[in-house]
Design a protein around this motif. Structure first.
Motif, PDB file in Angstrom:
ATOM      1  N   UNK A   1      18.860   0.184   3.120  1.00 12.47           N
ATOM      2  CA  UNK A   1      18.204   0.314   1.809  1.00 12.47           C
ATOM      3  C   UNK A   1      17.414  -0.941   1.464  1.00 12.47           C
ATOM      4  N   UNK A   2      18.001  -2.098   1.709  1.00  8.98           N
ATOM      5  CA  UNK A   2      17.312  -3.342   1.370  1.00  8.98           C
ATOM      6  C   UNK A   2      16.095  -3.577   2.262  1.00  8.98           C
ATOM      7  N   UNK A   3      16.178  -3.175   3.502  1.00  7.82           N
ATOM      8  CA  UNK A   3      15.020  -3.312   4.390  1.00  7.82           C
ATOM      9  C   UNK A   3      13.881  -2.431   3.898  1.00  7.82           C
ATOM     10  N   UNK A   4      14.193  -1.192   3.540  1.00  7.92           N
ATOM     11  CA  UNK A   4      13.157  -0.290   3.025  1.00  7.92           C
ATOM     12  C   UNK A   4      12.546  -0.842   1.738  1.00  7.92           C
ATOM     13  N   UNK A   5      13.389  -1.374   0.870  1.00  8.67           N
ATOM     14  CA  UNK A   5      12.900  -1.930  -0.398  1.00  8.67           C
ATOM     15  C   UNK A   5      12.022  -3.155  -0.145  1.00  8.67           C
ATOM     16  N   UNK A   6      12.434  -4.033   0.757  1.00  7.90           N
ATOM     17  CA  UNK A   6      11.658  -5.242   1.053  1.00  7.90           C
ATOM     18  C   UNK A   6      10.315  -4.886   1.677  1.00  7.90           C
ATOM     19  N   UNK A   7      10.307  -3.890   2.571  1.00  9.30           N
ATOM     20  CA  UNK A   7       9.039  -3.468   3.182  1.00  9.30           C
ATOM     21  C   UNK A   7       8.088  -2.922   2.129  1.00  9.30           C
ATOM     22  N   UNK A   8       8.607  -2.130   1.206  1.00  4.34           N
ATOM     23  CA  UNK A   8       7.764  -1.548   0.165  1.00  4.34           C
ATOM     24  C   UNK A   8       7.197  -2.635  -0.752  1.00  4.34           C
ATOM     25  N   UNK A   9       8.052  -3.548  -1.187  1.00  4.60           N
ATOM     26  CA  UNK A   9       7.574  -4.624  -2.048  1.00  4.60           C
ATOM     27  C   UNK A   9       6.587  -5.535  -1.320  1.00  4.60           C
ATOM     28  N   UNK A  10       6.855  -5.821  -0.066  1.00  2.00           N
ATOM     29  CA  UNK A  10       5.924  -6.649   0.707  1.00  2.00           C
ATOM     30  C   UNK A  10       4.561  -6.012   0.821  1.00  2.00           C
ATOM     31  N   UNK A  11       4.540  -4.708   1.103  1.00  2.00           N
ATOM     32  CA  UNK A  11       3.267  -3.995   1.215  1.00  2.00           C
ATOM     33  C   UNK A  11       2.533  -3.979  -0.120  1.00  2.00           C
ATOM     34  N   UNK A  12       3.259  -3.714  -1.193  1.00  2.00           N
ATOM     35  CA  UNK A  12       2.629  -3.639  -2.514  1.00  2.00           C
ATOM     36  C   UNK A  12       2.070  -4.986  -2.944  1.00  2.00           C
ATOM     37  N   UNK A  13       2.860  -6.032  -2.777  1.00  2.00           N
ATOM     38  CA  UNK A  13       2.395  -7.365  -3.170  1.00  2.00           C
ATOM     39  C   UNK A  13       1.213  -7.804  -2.326  1.00  2.00           C
ATOM     40  N   UNK A  14       1.279  -7.578  -1.022  1.00  2.00           N
ATOM     41  CA  UNK A  14       0.155  -7.940  -0.149  1.00  2.00           C
ATOM     42  C   UNK A  14      -1.105  -7.184  -0.497  1.00  2.00           C
ATOM     43  N   UNK A  15      -0.974  -5.882  -0.764  1.00  2.00           N
ATOM     44  CA  UNK A  15      -2.129  -5.066  -1.119  1.00  2.00           C
ATOM     45  C   UNK A  15      -2.759  -5.543  -2.419  1.00  2.00           C
ATOM     46  N   UNK A  16      -1.952  -5.686  -3.454  1.00  2.00           N
ATOM     47  CA  UNK A  16      -2.474  -6.072  -4.770  1.00  2.00           C
ATOM     48  C   UNK A  16      -3.092  -7.462  -4.722  1.00  2.00           C
ATOM     49  N   UNK A  17      -2.422  -8.392  -4.089  1.00  2.00           N
ATOM     50  CA  UNK A  17      -2.932  -9.761  -4.022  1.00  2.00           C
ATOM     51  C   UNK A  17      -4.259  -9.825  -3.259  1.00  2.00           C
ATOM     52  N   UNK A  18      -4.321  -9.159  -2.124  1.00  2.00           N
ATOM     53  CA  UNK A  18      -5.555  -9.175  -1.334  1.00  2.00           C
ATOM     54  C   UNK A  18      -6.688  -8.464  -2.064  1.00  2.00           C
ATOM     55  N   UNK A  19      -6.380  -7.362  -2.709  1.00  2.00           N
ATOM     56  CA  UNK A  19      -7.422  -6.641  -3.445  1.00  2.00           C
ATOM     57  C   UNK A  19      -7.939  -7.493  -4.599  1.00  2.00           C
ATOM     58  N   UNK A  20      -7.024  -8.105  -5.332  1.00  2.00           N
ATOM     59  CA  UNK A  20      -7.424  -8.932  -6.467  1.00  2.00           C
ATOM     60  C   UNK A  20      -8.258 -10.130  -6.008  1.00  2.00           C
ATOM     61  N   UNK A  21      -7.822 -10.801  -4.952  1.00  2.00           N
ATOM     62  CA  UNK A  21      -8.574 -11.953  -4.453  1.00  2.00           C
ATOM     63  C   UNK A  21      -9.944 -11.543  -3.909  1.00  2.00           C
ATOM     64  N   UNK A  22     -10.012 -10.389  -3.243  1.00  2.00           N
ATOM     65  CA  UNK A  22     -11.286  -9.918  -2.702  1.00  2.00           C
ATOM     66  C   UNK A  22     -12.265  -9.567  -3.820  1.00  2.00           C
ATOM     67  N   UNK A  23     -11.765  -8.881  -4.828  1.00  2.00           N
ATOM     68  CA  UNK A  23     -12.644  -8.512  -5.946  1.00  2.00           C
ATOM     69  C   UNK A  23     -13.079  -9.750  -6.707  1.00  2.00           C
ATOM     70  N   UNK A  24     -12.169 -10.704  -6.844  1.00  2.00           N
ATOM     71  CA  UNK A  24     -12.494 -11.944  -7.549  1.00  2.00           C
ATOM     72  C   UNK A  24     -13.558 -12.736  -6.787  1.00  2.00           C
ATOM     73  N   UNK A  25     -13.563 -12.610  -5.468  1.00  2.00           N
ATOM     74  CA  UNK A  25     -14.556 -13.305  -4.652  1.00  2.00           C
ATOM     75  C   UNK A  25     -15.902 -12.579  -4.668  1.00  2.00           C
ATOM     76  N   UNK A  26     -15.960 -11.412  -5.295  1.00  2.00           N
ATOM     77  CA  UNK A  26     -17.219 -10.698  -5.420  1.00  2.00           C
ATOM     78  C   UNK A  26     -17.495  -9.705  -4.308  1.00  2.00           C
ATOM     79  N   UNK A  27     -16.506  -9.358  -3.506  1.00  2.00           N
ATOM     80  CA  UNK A  27     -16.708  -8.388  -2.436  1.00  2.00           C
ATOM     81  C   UNK A  27     -16.826  -6.983  -3.016  1.00  2.00           C
ATOM     82  N   UNK A  28     -17.587  -6.116  -2.358  1.00  2.00           N
ATOM     83  CA  UNK A  28     -17.690  -4.741  -2.837  1.00  2.00           C
ATOM     84  C   UNK A  28     -16.352  -4.006  -2.739  1.00  2.00           C
ATOM     85  N   UNK A  29     -16.233  -2.952  -3.525  1.00  2.00           N
ATOM     86  CA  UNK A  29     -14.987  -2.197  -3.623  1.00  2.00           C
ATOM     87  C   UNK A  29     -14.465  -1.698  -2.273  1.00  2.00           C
ATOM     88  N   UNK A  30     -15.297  -1.060  -1.423  1.00  2.00           N
ATOM     89  CA  UNK A  30     -14.760  -0.570  -0.144  1.00  2.00           C
ATOM     90  C   UNK A  30     -14.237  -1.689   0.764  1.00  2.00           C
TER      91      UNK A  30
END
Length: 103
Positions: free
Chosen positions: A17-46
């Motif tokens: 259970x903890x492995x599944x939870x950690x994988x999900x949180x890791x994916x979510x945090x990585x996705x959100x952080x990278x998307x936010x940093x990319x948009x902040x840098x002015x990259x297009x949406x795709x």
């Protein structure tokens, strides 16, 4: 210990259970952080989305590797603690019987 006798992380109910939870949180945090940093840098949406997907997957793998490493250390420690408790309980039960029989 042989490979058959070694406990497997995937078979431990709490670890799984903890492995599944950690994988999900890791994916979510990585996705959100990278998307936010990319948009902040002015990259297009795709392009931001593509980078976010890749970062989410990479963070998912890193989270999985970290939590499996932790559980590979915890499971043998739990087994050793359970054996120690069992030995202590056996010794207490044995000493309790001896004192009852002498009266």
């Amino acid at each position: 210990m042989s490979d058959e006798a070694k406990p497997k992380v995937a078979e431990h109910p709490v670890a799984a259970r903890q492995i599944a939870r950690a994988r999900a949180w890791g994916a979510l945090i990585g996705f959100v952080l990278a998307f936010w940093l990319s948009r902040r840098a002015g990259l297009p949406f795709p392009e931001s989305g593509g980078r976010a997907l890749i970062a989410g997957f990479a963070c998912r793998l890193l989270a999985w590797a970290a939590i499996v490493t932790v559980w590979r250390q915890l499971i043998p420690a739990q087994i050793a603690a359970a054996r120690q408790r069992s030995l202590m309980a056996g010794q207490q039960a044995g000493s309790g019987r001896g004192s009852q029989g002498t009266s």
